[in-house]
Design a protein around this motif. Sequence first.
Motif, PDB file in Angstrom:
ATOM      1  N   PHE A  17      -9.120  37.869  51.430  1.00 30.27           N
ATOM      2  CA  PHE A  17      -8.177  38.957  51.672  1.00 30.27           C
ATOM      3  C   PHE A  17      -8.850  40.302  51.461  1.00 30.27           C
ATOM      4  N   ALA A  18     -10.056  40.293  50.892  1.00 23.55           N
ATOM      5  CA  ALA A  18     -10.833  41.516  50.683  1.00 23.55           C
ATOM      6  C   ALA A  18     -12.313  41.186  50.852  1.00 23.55           C
ATOM      7  N   ARG A  19     -13.067  42.160  51.339  1.00 19.73           N
ATOM      8  CA  ARG A  19     -14.500  41.942  51.577  1.00 19.73           C
ATOM      9  C   ARG A  19     -15.319  41.823  50.296  1.00 19.73           C
ATOM     10  N   THR A  20     -14.882  42.531  49.258  1.00 19.41           N
ATOM     11  CA  THR A  20     -15.591  42.475  47.980  1.00 19.41           C
ATOM     12  C   THR A  20     -14.573  42.262  46.868  1.00 19.41           C
ATOM     13  N   LEU A  23     -12.944  45.574  45.983  1.00 18.09           N
ATOM     14  CA  LEU A  23     -11.845  45.940  46.872  1.00 18.09           C
ATOM     15  C   LEU A  23     -10.604  45.097  46.593  1.00 18.09           C
ATOM     16  N   ALA A  24     -10.797  43.842  46.226  1.00 21.74           N
ATOM     17  CA  ALA A  24      -9.666  42.990  45.861  1.00 21.74           C
ATOM     18  C   ALA A  24      -8.964  43.557  44.621  1.00 21.74           C
ATOM     19  N   ALA A  25      -9.747  43.978  43.639  1.00 20.28           N
ATOM     20  CA  ALA A  25      -9.176  44.569  42.428  1.00 20.28           C
ATOM     21  C   ALA A  25      -8.437  45.865  42.763  1.00 20.28           C
ATOM     22  N   ARG A  26      -8.976  46.643  43.687  1.00 18.85           N
ATOM     23  CA  ARG A  26      -8.336  47.894  44.074  1.00 18.85           C
ATOM     24  C   ARG A  26      -7.009  47.635  44.801  1.00 18.85           C
ATOM     25  N   ASN A  42      -2.328  44.540  37.785  1.00 14.83           N
ATOM     26  CA  ASN A  42      -3.372  44.051  36.890  1.00 14.83           C
ATOM     27  C   ASN A  42      -4.261  43.047  37.630  1.00 14.83           C
ATOM     28  N   PRO A  43      -5.489  43.443  38.009  1.00 13.31           N
ATOM     29  CA  PRO A  43      -6.384  42.531  38.729  1.00 13.31           C
ATOM     30  C   PRO A  43      -6.719  41.258  37.938  1.00 13.31           C
TER      31      PRO A  43
END
Length: 91
Positions: A17-20, A23-26, A42-43
């Motif tokens: 769902f995210a490239r990095t 970015l997933a945490a963001r 909260n990641p």
Amino acid sequence: MRDDRQRLDKWLWFARFARTRTLAARLVSDGYVRVNGTRSDNPAKAIGLGDVVTVAAQHATLAVRVLDLGLRRGPSEEAKGLYELLSGEAG
């Protein structure tokens, strides 16, 4: 963390769902992700099998049920095995 749980940002990255992972945490910290209908900022939130994750991405909003936690970020076909699409469209 227990073996039957995984960090939300890590799972989003494994499921592509995210490239990095950053970015997933963001995505999570900016409020674009819900777990079981509740917004998570909260990641590190622990998710498990059966949880429903909703991601409001730029081109689509997807709701998926977690089927597997994954061990790595693998190819796309492997990533698709981590979830069942409940609603939305891949864009």
